[in-house]
Design a protein around this motif. Structure first.
Motif, short mmCIF file in Angstrom:
data_model
loop_
_atom_site.label_atom_id
_atom_site.label_comp_id
_atom_site.label_asym_id
_atom_site.label_seq_id
_atom_site.Cartn_x
_atom_site.Cartn_y
_atom_site.Cartn_z
N PRO A 67 0.82 -1.22 0.00
CA PRO A 67 0.00 0.00 0.00
C PRO A 67 0.85 1.27 0.00
CG PRO A 67 0.06 -0.94 2.19
CD PRO A 67 0.77 -1.91 1.29
N ASN A 68 0.26 2.35 -0.50
CA ASN A 68 0.92 3.66 -0.45
C ASN A 68 0.72 4.30 0.91
OD1 ASN A 68 -0.12 3.21 -3.41
ND2 ASN A 68 1.72 4.47 -3.50
N ALA A 69 -0.34 3.95 1.58
CA ALA A 69 -0.63 4.48 2.92
C ALA A 69 -1.47 3.47 3.68
CB ALA A 69 -1.36 5.82 2.83
N THR A 70 -1.26 3.42 4.98
CA THR A 70 -2.04 2.56 5.85
C THR A 70 -2.44 3.35 7.07
OG1 THR A 70 -0.09 1.76 7.02
CG2 THR A 70 -0.85 0.46 5.13
N GLY A 71 -3.45 2.89 7.77
CA GLY A 71 -3.85 3.56 8.99
C GLY A 71 -4.86 2.75 9.75
N ALA A 72 -5.16 3.23 10.93
CA ALA A 72 -6.14 2.58 11.78
C ALA A 72 -6.73 3.60 12.73
CB ALA A 72 -5.50 1.44 12.57
N GLN A 73 -7.99 3.43 13.02
CA GLN A 73 -8.65 4.23 14.04
C GLN A 73 -9.67 3.34 14.70
OE1 GLN A 73 -10.16 8.02 12.82
NE2 GLN A 73 -11.17 8.40 14.76
N ASN A 74 -9.62 3.30 16.02
CA ASN A 74 -10.47 2.42 16.81
C ASN A 74 -10.31 1.00 16.28
OD1 ASN A 74 -11.26 4.66 18.28
ND2 ASN A 74 -13.02 5.04 16.97
N ASN A 75 -11.36 0.36 15.82
CA ASN A 75 -11.27 -1.03 15.33
C ASN A 75 -11.32 -1.11 13.81
OD1 ASN A 75 -11.13 -2.09 17.93
ND2 ASN A 75 -13.36 -2.02 18.15
N VAL A 76 -10.98 -0.03 13.13
CA VAL A 76 -11.01 0.01 11.67
C VAL A 76 -9.60 0.23 11.14
CG1 VAL A 76 -11.94 1.22 9.66
CG2 VAL A 76 -13.34 0.97 11.70
N LYS A 77 -9.18 -0.63 10.20
CA LYS A 77 -7.88 -0.48 9.55
C LYS A 77 -8.13 -0.22 8.07
CE LYS A 77 -6.34 -4.51 11.43
NZ LYS A 77 -5.44 -5.64 11.59
N TYR A 78 -7.23 0.54 7.44
CA TYR A 78 -7.34 0.77 6.01
C TYR A 78 -5.97 0.73 5.36
CZ TYR A 78 -5.81 5.56 6.77
OH TYR A 78 -5.10 6.66 7.12
N ALA A 79 -5.97 0.41 4.08
CA ALA A 79 -4.75 0.42 3.27
C ALA A 79 -5.15 0.96 1.89
CB ALA A 79 -4.16 -0.98 3.16
N TYR A 80 -4.42 1.97 1.42
CA TYR A 80 -4.72 2.61 0.14
C TYR A 80 -3.67 2.20 -0.88
CZ TYR A 80 -5.13 6.26 -3.39
OH TYR A 80 -5.25 6.94 -4.58
N PHE A 81 -4.13 1.77 -2.06
CA PHE A 81 -3.29 1.31 -3.15
C PHE A 81 -3.53 2.22 -4.35
CE2 PHE A 81 -4.45 -2.05 -0.32
CZ PHE A 81 -3.26 -2.74 -0.09
N ALA A 82 -2.70 3.24 -4.51
CA ALA A 82 -2.91 4.27 -5.53
C ALA A 82 -2.85 3.70 -6.94
CB ALA A 82 -1.89 5.40 -5.37
N ASN A 83 -1.89 2.83 -7.22
CA ASN A 83 -1.71 2.32 -8.58
C ASN A 83 -2.89 1.50 -9.08
OD1 ASN A 83 0.75 3.59 -8.69
ND2 ASN A 83 1.92 1.76 -8.16
N SER A 84 -3.49 0.74 -8.18
CA SER A 84 -4.64 -0.09 -8.58
C SER A 84 -5.97 0.58 -8.25
CB SER A 84 -4.56 -1.47 -7.92
OG SER A 84 -4.59 -1.34 -6.52
N HIS A 85 -5.94 1.79 -7.71
CA HIS A 85 -7.15 2.55 -7.37
C HIS A 85 -8.05 1.75 -6.42
CE1 HIS A 85 -6.11 5.43 -10.48
NE2 HIS A 85 -5.91 4.41 -11.28
#
Length: 191
Positions: A138-156
């Motif tokens: 991923p280009n960026a990752t994060g988490a808040q409370n019980n939610v995690k995310y990962a963003y993949f710019a190249n594959s949108h």
């Protein structure tokens, strides 16, 4: 916490002997330099004079501020660890690196560049790469409370994990500069 492979443990033992620190202190510093992306470290260990900071290029601050001999040994250890980490594929991210951590009720963590990759020094933590492998790094990752995310710019794509389930969203042609989970489940604001 990530654990060391036998090769990582051998490296720690070798560095401890060469620099005159315990294996516990060297392990602590190895993770501090790793979390500083190989170019800096914030640490707190009695053998290093308590709390301190190191930055490649010679900046070092120790709790034992007038112990110049200790400063030299810590700098040499950190520099050698940084060199070892740089030779491990996927551990050190090139380009910009940013990390953000907020505590409290709405604890939040955000990192640009994703998590460290595979290495012969560390046992992979399956919880670190919770998104489908075909998405890559991923280009960026994060988490808040019980939610995690990962963003993949190249594959949108945006991967979101909550409650043990992972959802993949198509971000289309949006230029995403930040992700802020809202109170509603599976709802994100993009900037």
């Amino acid at each position: 916490m990530q654990q060391l492979t036998p090769a990582g443990q051998n490296l720690v033992t070798e560095l401890a002997g060469r620099h005159g620190f315990s294996t516990d202190a060297v392990t602590h510093m190895l993770f501090a330099v790793l979390h500083g992306n190989g170019s800096m470290a914030q640490f707190g260990h009695p053998e290093f004079g308590g709390g301190g900071q190191w930055m490649s290029g010679g900046m070092i601050m120790l709790g034992d501020m007038f112990n110049h001999g200790l400063k030299g040994r810590v700098d040499a250890l950190c520099s050698e660890i940084a060199g070892v980490l740089a030779r491990q594929p996927g551990l050190i991210h090139s380009g910009s690196f940013q990390s953000q951590m907020q505590g409290g009720v709405n604890a939040q963590m955000q990192t640009a560049g994703g998590f460290p990759g595979q290495s012969s020094l560390f046992i992979p933590d399956p919880a670190m790469n919770w998104w489908p492998a075909e998405l890559g790094t991923p280009n960026a990752t994060g988490a808040q409370n019980n939610v995690k995310y990962a963003y993949f710019a190249n594959s949108h794509r945006l991967a979101v994990e909550t409650g043990g389930s992972c959802w993949i969203y198509d971000t289309l042609d949006h230029q995403i500069g930040g992700i802020f989970p809202t109170a509603r489940r599976r709802h994100f604001n993009y900037i």
